[in-house]
Scaffold this active site. Structure first.
Site, short mmCIF file in Angstrom:
data_model
loop_
_atom_site.label_atom_id
_atom_site.label_comp_id
_atom_site.label_asym_id
_atom_site.label_seq_id
_atom_site.Cartn_x
_atom_site.Cartn_y
_atom_site.Cartn_z
N GLY A 292 9.17 -6.55 -19.43
CA GLY A 292 10.19 -6.11 -20.37
C GLY A 292 9.61 -5.92 -21.76
O GLY A 292 8.44 -5.57 -21.94
N SER A 293 10.41 -6.22 -22.78
CA SER A 293 10.06 -5.84 -24.15
C SER A 293 8.89 -6.60 -24.75
O SER A 293 8.35 -6.17 -25.78
CB SER A 293 11.29 -6.01 -25.05
OG SER A 293 12.30 -5.07 -24.68
N THR A 294 8.48 -7.72 -24.16
CA THR A 294 7.27 -8.38 -24.68
C THR A 294 6.07 -7.45 -24.53
O THR A 294 5.06 -7.62 -25.21
CB THR A 294 6.99 -9.70 -23.94
OG1 THR A 294 6.85 -9.44 -22.53
CG2 THR A 294 8.12 -10.70 -24.16
#
Length: 577
Positions: A292-294
């Site tokens: 995801g956004s990491t």
């Protein structure tokens, strides 16, 4: 008729000849056995009397970075008996005494004593030497004891899946016990002695002894206190949000040494046989998930390194974007707005990240993902480490070229994600993660492990620019505000990803995560928290960021890391500000 008798002298002579012939055969055989073949028969007799006993080597211990033991071996006894030599009149009394001392069911001991057609019955292993001594002194007939070692896990479930366990034969079956078995096990010795008909050792006879070589002790980079804090925090949060599992990793920025690696649920090493097989797995290194956004920091690194964007570059961002046959959206609906690239990362905009990725191109993004270690095992010798999944950019679908930019369509482990942020915090230099500080051999000499391999991934300038973006993400305007620590500058990133369930063969639930480092302007520690399939909420900023804050706060206090005197530079988050 006249009966003629044989000559007695002739019969006597014939008999003497036959007798002499027979005696000469016996004499010749005796001469052969006692004169010519003496060595041979001596060897056969000695072989019948000679037995070989194993002298067990002591297995090396596993300790934390400060020498606190996590796994060690203590002396024990194996107790056996020859049932054929236990008289029926005392069998009941002997069975009661053995059952009481060994803590075994009376019926089990009685059954073994009733097998009088055998000469050996194992009664118990891992018996305390004091108990074995009492049994011997009690005069129980035909009882024998044999020295062995028993594995003891002094910390229970502390770093359970990381440490691992051994089987009944003393061989490692999980974790470090298995992956470093050759270092820990040592080499058993041998003792050859002569014994009599009934198993008693013959005194004053020849014996041969090959001494055992004890195993080496392993000292980890794990800090026991930080490990405890990490396990406590993630276990409580997994329970609070109804998650399937959770992971926390704490890593030293300058050395990439793993200071803590916690999983929930964790494996209780005192009762590993009763635990489900899923709990044997070191999820922090083995579980593969979409980040995801990491993962947006890698897209940012690729864009900044190629010079196609700067932190102040502005984008006109809608809440959706068309990518071939799919419409992809931001996490929250919003009107079209102008965002700087820094603001896009702080607010975790999928759309703006895709817009930046298009400037980089699929090959450029793939190369940067690979440079950060995706698609390859981290190489630090962590038990169960996996490589994740990084498809070749030539095979990416149209929409995949967009979703990979914000962390969907590529799979990683928690350890790989922590390594990405160690690289950013370390000025763009990636160091292979380490978890073994060194070994101490039987000679008592400590040999430190060589440092991890260093690779420059991005420039120091790019790393500093990304750090500033990550500080923005932990500000009030960002998605990671719950990770902020009063008095300290914190850089980090939230992650919320759809979770692929291999059992169902489709996406089901979410992966919530937060990863960051502190102090942001003089990084010392990276902390990553991951929650799999939470049932009460699903955003990383809401669920995983508080775990980060708890663990990082404990680590800062434990290591006495002072607040930095500097303050974050004013950040232009929105165009026109």
């Amino acid at each position: 008729m006249v009966l003629r008798l044989g000559n007695p002298r002739r019969r006597l002579k014939f008999g003497m000849i036959v007798m002499t012939f027979i005696l000469s055969i016996f004499a010749g055989r005796l001469i052969q056995m006692q004169g010519l073949d003496t060595k041979f028969y001596e060897g056969v007799a000695a072989g019948q009397r000679m037995i070989t006993e194993t002298i067990p080597a002591k297995r090396g211990s596993i300790a934390d970075v400060n020498g606190n033991p996590l796994a060690t071996s203590v002396e024990a006894r194996e107790v056996a008996i020859d049932p054929s030599k236990v008289h029926p009149d005392v069998r009941v009394k002997v069975a009661n005494a053995l059952a009481a001392e060994l803590g075994k069911p009376l019926q089990e001991i009685t059954t073994k004593l009733s097998r009088t057609h055998t000469q050996y019955q194992l009664l118990a292993k891992d018996v305390d030497p004091a108990v074995a001594t009492r049994l011997v002194k009690a005069g129980i007939p035909a009882l024998t004891t044999k020295k062995q070692y028993r594995r003891v896990y002094l910390a229970g479930d502390l770093a359970g899946t990381l440490v691992g366990f051994v089987g009944t034969d003393g061989t490692g079956l999980g974790g470090l016990e298995e992956s470093r078995n050759s270092v820990l096990a040592g080499k058993d010795g041998k003792l050859r002695v002569e014994q009599g008909r009934f198993g008693q050792r013959i005194p004053m006879t020849h014996s041969q002894r090959q001494p055992p070589v004890d195993g080496s002790d392993i000292r980890l980079t794990i800090d026991r206190d930080l490990q405890w804090a990490a396990q406590k925090s993630i276990a409580e949060q997994v329970k609070a949000v109804g998650a399937e599992s959770g992971t926390v990793i704490v890593m030293d920025v300058k050395t990439a040494q793993i200071v803590a690696m916690a999983n929930a649920p964790e494996l209780d090493l005192d009762n590993w046989r009763n635990a489900p097989a899923a709990d044997y797995v070191n999820r922090a290194a083995a579980d593969v998930f979409e980040p995801g956004s990491t993962n947006k920091v890698i897209t940012a690194a690729a864009a900044l390194e190629r010079g196609v964007v700067r932190p102040t570059t502005t984008f006109r961002v809608k809440d959706n974007i068309r990518c071939y046959d799919r419409t992809l959206r931001d996490a929250e609906p919003h009107p079209t707005e102008t965002m700087t690239f820094q603001e896009a990362i702080a607010k975790s905009s999928n759309v703006a990240t895709i817009m930046a990725a298009r400037k980089v191109g699929s090959q450029g993004l793939h190369d940067m993902l690979k440079a950060f270690g995706f698609g390859a095992k981290p190489g630090g010798g962590v038990p169960g480490e996996e490589a994740g999944l990084l498809p070749d950019y030539k095979s990416w679908s149209g929409s995949q070229s967009c979703t990979i930019a914000y962390g969907q369509g590529v799979s990683v482990t928690a350890l790989q994600t922590a390594s990405v942020y160690q690289t950013i915090a370390n000025g763009g230099v990636r160091i292979a993660p380490q978890m073994v500080a060194g070994t101490t051999g039987p000679d008592g000499r400590f040999v430190p492990a060589p440092p991890g391999k260093q690779t420059r991934v991005v420039s120091d300038r790019t790393a500093k620019e990304i750090t500033a973006m990550l500080e923005s993400a932990v500000s009030e305007e960002g998605t990671g505000g719950l990770a902020a620590i009063p008095g300290y500058r914190v850089a980090g990133k939230t992650g919320t990803a759809n979770r692929y369930d291999p059992k169902l063969g489709r996406y089901q639930g979410y992966t919530a995560s937060f990863v960051g480092f502190a102090p942001a302007d003089a990084p010392q520690l990276v902390v990553l928290s991951v929650l799999q399939n939470p049932q009460k909420g699903h955003f990383g900023g809401q669920l995983a960021a508080p775990v980060f804050k708890q663990v990082m706060t404990f680590a800062i206090k434990s290591r006495k890391i002072p607040p930095t005197s500097s303050t974050a530079s004013p950040v232009r988050l929105s165009a026109g500000q």
